[in-house]
Scaffold this active site. Sequence first.
Site, PDB file in Angstrom:
ATOM      1  N   GLY A 298       2.922   2.053  10.923  1.00 32.09           N
ATOM      2  CA  GLY A 298       3.896   3.132  10.812  1.00 32.09           C
ATOM      3  C   GLY A 298       4.656   3.426  12.086  1.00 32.09           C
ATOM      4  O   GLY A 298       5.317   4.461  12.198  1.00 32.09           O
TER       5      GLY A 298
ATOM      6  N   GLU B 150      -6.771   4.652   8.151  1.00 31.10           N
ATOM      7  CA  GLU B 150      -6.531   6.070   7.845  1.00 31.10           C
ATOM      8  C   GLU B 150      -7.764   6.693   7.190  1.00 31.10           C
ATOM      9  O   GLU B 150      -8.072   7.863   7.414  1.00 31.10           O
ATOM     10  CB  GLU B 150      -5.281   6.202   6.957  1.00 31.10           C
ATOM     11  CG  GLU B 150      -4.011   5.915   7.765  1.00 31.10           C
ATOM     12  CD  GLU B 150      -2.873   5.283   6.987  1.00 31.10           C
ATOM     13  OE1 GLU B 150      -2.881   5.309   5.743  1.00 31.10           O
ATOM     14  OE2 GLU B 150      -1.955   4.742   7.641  1.00 31.10           O
TER      15      GLU B 150
ATOM     16  N   ASN C 299       0.867  -1.172   0.000  1.00 27.83           N
ATOM     17  CA  ASN C 299       0.000   0.000   0.000  1.00 27.83           C
ATOM     18  C   ASN C 299       0.910   1.229   0.000  1.00 27.83           C
ATOM     19  O   ASN C 299       1.524   1.542   1.024  1.00 27.83           O
ATOM     20  CB  ASN C 299      -0.888  -0.037   1.254  1.00 27.83           C
ATOM     21  CG  ASN C 299      -1.746   1.208   1.393  1.00 27.83           C
ATOM     22  OD1 ASN C 299      -1.795   2.044   0.488  1.00 27.83           O
ATOM     23  ND2 ASN C 299      -2.423   1.343   2.526  1.00 27.83           N
ATOM     24  N   TRP C 300       0.993   1.872  -1.148  1.00 27.06           N
ATOM     25  CA  TRP C 300       1.931   2.992  -1.276  1.00 27.06           C
ATOM     26  C   TRP C 300       1.381   4.265  -0.625  1.00 27.06           C
ATOM     27  O   TRP C 300       2.065   5.281  -0.570  1.00 27.06           O
ATOM     28  CB  TRP C 300       2.266   3.235  -2.761  1.00 27.06           C
ATOM     29  CG  TRP C 300       3.023   2.093  -3.404  1.00 27.06           C
ATOM     30  CD1 TRP C 300       3.410   0.923  -2.800  1.00 27.06           C
ATOM     31  CD2 TRP C 300       3.470   1.999  -4.764  1.00 27.06           C
ATOM     32  NE1 TRP C 300       4.069   0.115  -3.704  1.00 27.06           N
ATOM     33  CE2 TRP C 300       4.128   0.742  -4.920  1.00 27.06           C
ATOM     34  CE3 TRP C 300       3.394   2.842  -5.884  1.00 27.06           C
ATOM     35  CZ2 TRP C 300       4.689   0.327  -6.133  1.00 27.06           C
ATOM     36  CZ3 TRP C 300       3.954   2.428  -7.095  1.00 27.06           C
ATOM     37  CH2 TRP C 300       4.601   1.193  -7.212  1.00 27.06           C
ATOM     38  N   LYS C 301       0.141   4.224  -0.186  1.00 31.02           N
ATOM     39  CA  LYS C 301      -0.512   5.375   0.473  1.00 31.02           C
ATOM     40  C   LYS C 301      -0.320   6.645  -0.386  1.00 31.02           C
ATOM     41  O   LYS C 301      -0.265   6.537  -1.608  1.00 31.02           O
ATOM     42  CB  LYS C 301       0.010   5.543   1.900  1.00 31.02           C
ATOM     43  CG  LYS C 301      -0.143   4.246   2.709  1.00 31.02           C
ATOM     44  CD  LYS C 301       0.049   4.419   4.191  1.00 31.02           C
ATOM     45  CE  LYS C 301      -0.112   3.080   4.894  1.00 31.02           C
ATOM     46  NZ  LYS C 301      -0.050   3.159   6.347  1.00 31.02           N
TER      47      LYS C 301
ATOM     48  N   GLU D 274      -5.087  -5.019  10.577  1.00 29.46           N
ATOM     49  CA  GLU D 274      -4.048  -4.011  10.784  1.00 29.46           C
ATOM     50  C   GLU D 274      -4.299  -3.273  12.103  1.00 29.46           C
ATOM     51  O   GLU D 274      -5.069  -2.292  12.126  1.00 29.46           O
ATOM     52  CB  GLU D 274      -4.059  -2.992   9.642  1.00 29.46           C
ATOM     53  CG  GLU D 274      -3.766  -3.579   8.274  1.00 29.46           C
ATOM     54  CD  GLU D 274      -3.204  -2.526   7.327  1.00 29.46           C
ATOM     55  OE1 GLU D 274      -2.120  -2.761   6.791  1.00 29.46           O
ATOM     56  OE2 GLU D 274      -3.827  -1.470   7.154  1.00 29.46           O
TER      57      GLU D 274
ATOM     58  N   HIS E  45      -9.442   1.132   5.196  1.00 32.17           N
ATOM     59  CA  HIS E  45      -8.164   1.341   5.885  1.00 32.17           C
ATOM     60  C   HIS E  45      -8.397   2.268   7.080  1.00 32.17           C
ATOM     61  O   HIS E  45      -9.198   3.206   6.995  1.00 32.17           O
ATOM     62  CB  HIS E  45      -7.133   1.933   4.920  1.00 32.17           C
ATOM     63  CG  HIS E  45      -5.739   1.859   5.466  1.00 32.17           C
ATOM     64  ND1 HIS E  45      -5.280   2.727   6.424  1.00 32.17           N
ATOM     65  CD2 HIS E  45      -4.735   0.988   5.225  1.00 32.17           C
ATOM     66  CE1 HIS E  45      -4.034   2.400   6.742  1.00 32.17           C
ATOM     67  NE2 HIS E  45      -3.681   1.343   6.033  1.00 32.17           N
TER      68      HIS E  45
END
Length: 267
Positions: free
Chosen positions: A182, A106, A10-12, A176, A104
């Site tokens: 992170g 986020e 997942n390159w976000k 997750e 996700h």
Amino acid sequence: MSRKPIIAGNWKMNLCQSEAKSLFDGISSFVSNYKATELPCVVIAPVFTSLCCVHSIPCDCGCGGNKLSVAGQNCHWEASGAYTGEISVEMLKDAGCSFVIIGHSERRQYFSESDEMINKKAKAILAGGLTPIICCGESLEQRESGATDEWIASQIRAALSGISSEDVSKSVIAYEPIWAIGTGKSCDADEANRVCKMIRSVVSEVAGSSAADSIRILYGGSVKPSTIEEQMSKSDIDGALIGGASLKADSFNEIIEKTMKSCTCCA
Ligand code: 13P
């Protein structure tokens, strides 16, 4: 039952087109060295504007699948219309995606995505013939107060509500824990496996044991080349959803390589 592992990056909100292109080149040339039967299912999820810089690589074994697949990082559940800033499943398919990451933490946290929205997205993705990667996970407060299992079970029940067992079996879930994303602090592999097993039992309850046996459940949260082998050795962890370590070809390829030991099938 053998489930083909998935290693998804997942390159976000990272990498402009030239950077995305060079990361893609580094991953695709690595993947091209192997037969599809040797590889996990590799998935990359660039930002929308870099989807044109990457492409899927079909399996060489005639199974119709991919050695490398492309994912969207989000989608809307409607097909088109007045939804400024959104993207539809058909548009992602048109851009070469076969997976879409939804729910996700986020997006739940910063864009107020609800369980109901995530359920609508999952249905739209499956109706469009793509595969949802449905994320779930608890906060540190929830973990410390002992609410982890109840919270995750409710996220999974809501996300899968009204979806047929056949479609559930084709879906992917990513566990997750928010506190592991992170932070460099990966969840202990036994504990991640325990939660993935609990998720599988919830899937069994809502969609039956055959869907629970087939569905792939990934772990995500500070996955690194040094953690992947232990994570992949666990019975209910079928791969990884990777943020930071997917942004460098060296570390992502090392994670793929270390996962290859557990790959026994293609489809
Ligand atoms: P990190 O691997 O950077 O912890 O990110 C995990 C993640 O959020 C993947 O979706």
